[in-house]
Write an enzyme that holds these catalytic residues in place. Structure first.
Site, mmCIF file in Angstrom:
data_model
loop_
_atom_site.group_PDB
_atom_site.id
_atom_site.type_symbol
_atom_site.label_atom_id
_atom_site.label_comp_id
_atom_site.label_asym_id
_atom_site.label_seq_id
_atom_site.Cartn_x
_atom_site.Cartn_y
_atom_site.Cartn_z
ATOM 1 N N LYS A 90 5.444 47.545 -9.813
ATOM 2 C CA LYS A 90 6.079 46.772 -11.485
ATOM 3 C C LYS A 90 5.102 45.543 -11.522
ATOM 4 O O LYS A 90 4.901 45.709 -12.927
ATOM 5 C CB LYS A 90 7.737 46.064 -10.323
ATOM 6 C CG LYS A 90 8.508 44.715 -11.665
ATOM 7 C CD LYS A 90 9.759 44.329 -11.017
ATOM 8 C CE LYS A 90 9.999 43.331 -12.109
ATOM 9 N NZ LYS A 90 9.508 41.755 -12.102
ATOM 10 N N HIS A 124 20.745 48.753 0.390
ATOM 11 C CA HIS A 124 19.969 49.213 -0.617
ATOM 12 C C HIS A 124 20.603 48.750 -1.958
ATOM 13 O O HIS A 124 22.286 49.120 -2.023
ATOM 14 C CB HIS A 124 20.104 50.669 -1.061
ATOM 15 C CG HIS A 124 18.639 51.208 -2.327
ATOM 16 N ND1 HIS A 124 19.172 51.592 -3.357
ATOM 17 C CD2 HIS A 124 17.196 51.428 -2.365
ATOM 18 C CE1 HIS A 124 18.395 51.518 -4.197
ATOM 19 N NE2 HIS A 124 17.281 51.783 -2.623
#
Length: 943
Positions: free
Chosen positions: A594, A172
């Protein structure tokens, strides 16, 4: 002094630990939080000095007072407290600011450990009473509903056999925890757990408290901020730690729970080895090349090698236990003829290799001899009083060989009065061998479709591809195209060097056409990869399946047509046939959110999921979906059980893969109790989603949340999705001022200096660009999360809900959907959680960093208005007077955390302001990173 955990009434303490409901069950958590806070205070005074401790206390008290005034509706008094805190923060020197950020961050490290320990405590308490109702989301509860819905034991077992869940671990880019910090967390967690083993003598309590104090001191003296970015190898090692930390011990516990649930609910008694495989594991770490130039063929090889070495060491440890405990002698009990034959084969092989060292070592203990041979094939030798030479037996080449040896040993024990021995020693290992194979976890390879397209164009310009004929390689290629070819060559070599099952999936990011998939097939063959599966009685190469990842709203909408074209292609049909007419497709949550906002993303994924399954059935394909969920709500996060259950009806075959981001691994897999619970939730939810017992019970009017989607609900979601999408696009995506606001009012630019993950925040071909389109979804969510806006998780939701509520019966329709339709409930609850974590009073401070005052006020006002409207509509739909009113555990956690997160936000804003004014130093970036760590720990999310 007596320990902070001392008591004069151990009966009361035991009652607290066992309390099923009510305030009593929360007492241990409050005690742990209070005690850990006091110990941290002691460490601060000792290590950082009284002035730092006093500054922490002052800021803490001001933040609490501000929250209390705000809750009481005293807005002016709350602003006064905030201003008072800002004045104090503004006078801090850089060293003190860094120490304060660390202090608050470490407080959350400890609180998170206390909450995690309490989750374990409540899990154990729930299973103490045999007559208690099954815990929510448990397999027992699901099996009970199956039974109530009319499924008999055979039908239940048949449905359970369809289930296989695969958590896929990913690195991540905003994972904050250092490995050394994680080890210290673990030790404190172990000590907290020991405090629950009541009763304990006072001396023991005092000793445990001293040990916790020492560990907190060690934690404080450890760098929480990295001096260098983690390498890909670091990330591989961190993820593999979870196998040693919990997963190796979790799997037997998980299957014991499955066996117990089947016995209790259906009277089915199954050995572990007779249960279906319900879990497998995957990873992207070392294989995910998309935007990460540091993932090279060498990194991929290292990922496979580290995983296999870890697994073989684990197998050898397990076999050593079997070797020590199974001393069965043929003078006391017989062995089966097939085990005798296998032993003869091994001894013959060793004689021919000139190493007959085991020939006379175990003249009667032939079971022990078998185990010794298995250990040798795994690269080891039993630890014994008499030394034994290694060698003479070829290593295992396929998992089926290892499984076969264990199965022969198991059958021999069972046939010769050793069933208990088999159940205790062999069955768990046999189940592990079926799960882990010889590779531990499949390693997915990922690259972006446009990288493949460029490579194809470059290679085609040199020589047009001819079907069935391999191409040579041109003398000079661009580095990117060379890396693509090197990747496929490495895949071909590694599948031979390790085991072909280790790499079987190639994920194509940004897939927009069937051609994107076919290009990967062509490139793979050029690199020498066998794409089609070759089955040789289970020992063949499963091939390399290209898996398209549909990420944007447009791509999700086009996914069914793309899949139909692909699966109808004459060039692709032989591959499908070799894979048993199976195909995997991945759906991306981050980029679609998004791209189009929360409602549109969730609904388009749902519709794509349903439509692709329809196409698969029409094409005779068995489809497995791979859900690319993030840790945060803005990236598809939220409770996993609820998300799995919210899948479309009749669009799930029982197998699924789900990404588990680096930032949530500690929350889900740091402990056996937590890992077992997390995987049980996924198994139970999958079984629920396959069978839909509530839909059967609903025919009698006994169930809600059946999964049935009524036509009017579908129309409602179509309307909500379109309305929210248009609003989100107009006010976020297509408004360049919002991106300017985002870059200046959030710490997204500080992400590069934080040295948090190995992968850059932007893809290499977008480093010089500054637009929302070129920014990854992860830093997009990261910036909004850190600045307490959390825009991706809710923007557009309030507008859409409000508009629909104004239609006739609209509000009541949405209330009904929130009660009866899992997907809509999932949306509402996830948005509600994000709203509770957001704080526009704090966000206003971040907005003050925007240089253009008019732009700042316009964007902030627009965002705040939509935030307030979203909150108003969520409360109206849920019938609550305040957020999380019906989820007291989460509400309390967020309410108690917020006053402690606020000081770190104030410090972060002040430090960012200094940086924007030109005071950029390594020390300043280090202090800002400390605030990033602290806020992440406080909100339990980075991005």
């Amino acid at each position: 002094m007596p320990s902070l955990w001392s008591t004069s009434d151990w009966t009361q303490r035991l009652a607290e630990l066992q309390a099923p409901v009510g305030d009593l069950k929360e007492v241990p958590l409050r005690r742990d939080v209070r005690s850990l806070g006091m110990l941290l205070g002691e460490v601060l005074r000792e290590q950082a000095g009284a002035p730092v401790y006093d500054a922490v206390e002052t800021l803490r008290k001001i933040a609490i007072a501000r929250r209390e005034e705000d809750s009481a509706g005293e807005a002016e008094a709350a602003r006064d407290h905030l201003q008072q805190a800002l004045v104090q923060v503004g006078t801090l020197d850089l060293a003190t600011a860094y120490q304060l950020a660390r202090a608050f961050g470490f407080y959350f490290e400890l609180i998170n450990l206390a909450e995690t320990n309490h989750r374990k405590r409540r899990r154990l308490a729930s299973i103490l009473k045999a007559d208690a109702a099954p815990q929510r989301g448990s397999l027992r509860g699901t099996l009970r509903r199956l039974k109530s819905a009319g499924l008999d034991a055979d039908a239940a077992m048949k449905q359970l056999s369809r289930i296989c869940i695969t958590p896929v671990f990913t690195a991540h880019p905003t994972e904050v925890a250092r490995r050394s910090v994680m080890f210290k967390r673990r030790r404190i967690s172990d000590l907290l757990e020991k405090l629950d083993r009541v009763p304990l003598p006072e001396a023991t309590l005092e000793g445990l408290e001293r040990d916790i104090l020492a560990e907190i001191t060690a934690l404080w003296q450890t760098d929480d901020v990295r001096s260098a970015r983690p390498t890909v190898r670091d990330e591989i090692r961190m993820a593999l730690d979870y196998y040693e930390q919990s997963l190796f011990d979790t799997l037997p516990v998980l299957y014991e729970e499955v066996a117990g649930a089947l016995a209790d609910e259906y009277g089915l008694h199954r050995d572990l080895a007779d249960l279906p495989q319900l879990v497998s594991f995957g990873s992207w770490i070392g294989g995910d090349r998309d935007g990460n130039p540091f993932v090279t063929p060498a990194a991929t090889k290292e990922a496979l090698g580290m995983a296999q070495n870890l697994l073989f060491a684990h197998y050898r440890r397990r076999l050593q236990v079997v070797f020590e405990q199974l001393g069965s002698s043929t003078q006391q009990v017989a062995i089966s003829s097939e085990l005798s034959t296998r032993i003869d084969e091994y001894l013959d092989e060793m004689r021919h290799a000139g190493n007959p060292s085991l020939e006379n070592r175990f003249p009667f203990e032939l079971v022990r001899l078998t185990v010794a041979c298995m250990m040798i094939r795994l690269g080891g030798v039993p630890q014994s009083a008499v030394s034994m030479a290694i060698g003479g037996l070829k290593p295992y080449q396929h998992a089926s060989e290892f499984v076969d040896d264990l199965a022969i040993l198991r059958r021999s024990l069972i046939r010769n009065k050793g069933h208990r021995l088999s159940s205790m020693l062999v069955d768990p290992l046999l189940m592990e061998a079926r799960t882990y194979g010889l590779h531990l976890q499949t390693l997915d390879i990922r690259q972006h479709a446009r990288v493949h397209a460029v490579a194809i164009k470059e290679l085609s310009a040199w020589q047009a591809p001819v079907a069935g004929q391999p191409l040579g390689v041109p003398p000079a290629l661009t580095p990117q195209t060379q890396e693509v070819l090197d990747t496929f060559r490495a895949i071909a070599a590694l599948k031979k060097e390790y085991t072909p099952e280790a790499i079987r999936i190639y994920v194509i990011s940004g897939a927009t056409s069937a051609e994107d998939v076919l290009q990967v097939v062509w490139l793979a063959r050029m690199g020498g990869v066998r794409v089609e599966a070759v089955d040789s009685k289970g020992d063949g190469d499963p091939g390399l399946m290209p898996v398209p990842l549909f990420e944007s709203i447009e791509d999700l909408q086009n996914a069914p047509a793309i899949c139909r074209e692909l699966w109808s292609s004459e060039a692709y049909k032989p591959l499908l046939d070799s894979w048993g007419r199976k195909q995997e497709v991945m759906l991306g949550y981050s980029d679609s959110n998004k791209d189009g906002g929360m409602i549109a993303s969730t609904w388009e994924i749902y519709k794509a999921h349903r439509a692709v399954h329809t196409v698969a059935r029409e094409c005779g394909i068995t489809l497995r979906l791979f859900h690319g969920r993030g840790g945060t709500v803005g990236r598809g996060g939220g409770p996993t059980h609820r998300a799995i259950f919210a899948q479309p009806m009749n669009s799930f075959e029982g197998e699924l893969r789900i990404t588990e981001q680096g930032e949530v691994l500690n929350w889900k897999y740091s402990d056996v109790v937590l890992a077992e619970r997390n995987m049980e939730l996924m198994i139970a939810a999958s079984l629920d989603a396959v069978v839909r017992p509530d839909a059967l019970l609903a025919e009698e009017g006994n169930a809600h949340l059946t999964g049935v989607l009524k036509s009017e609900w579908e129309n409602t979601l179509d309307t909500l999705s379109a309305t929210s999408y248009d609003f989100y696009r107009a006010h976020i995506v297509n408004d360049p001022e919002v991106f300017t606001y985002f870059e200046q009012a959030t710490p997204v630019s500080e992400l590069e200096h934080a040295r948090i993950g190995s992968r850059p925040a932007r893809r290499s071909d977008a480093q010089a660009k500054r637009s929302m389109a070129d920014l990854r979804a992860i830093p997009w969510v990261f910036g909004w999360m850190q600045s307490r806006h959390l825009v991706p998780a809710w923007f557009g939701v309030g507008h859409a809900l409000s508009q629909f509520a104004q239609t006739e019966g609209g509000l009541e329709q949405m209330r009904t959907m929130a009660r009866d339709f899992p997907l809509f409930l999932d949306i509402v609850r996830n948005v509600e959680m994000a709203l509770a974590k957001a704080d526009f009073g704090i966000a206003r401070l971040y907005a003050s960093l925007v240089q253009d005052e008019a732009l700042r006020d316009r964007v902030y006002t627009m965002l705040h208005a939509e935030f307030c409207l979203t909150k108003q509509m969520i409360l109206a739909i849920t019938g609550q007077s305040s957020l999380l009113e019906k989820n007291k555990v989460l509400e309390r956690s967020i309410r108690l955390r917020n006053p402690y997160v606020d000081p770190m936000s104030l410090i972060q804003v002040e430090l960012m302001r200094r940086k924007r004014e030109g005071d950029e130093t390594e020390e300043l970036n280090r202090a800002i990173t400390a605030t990033i760590n602290g806020i992440s720990a406080g909100l339990r999310n980075t991005g």
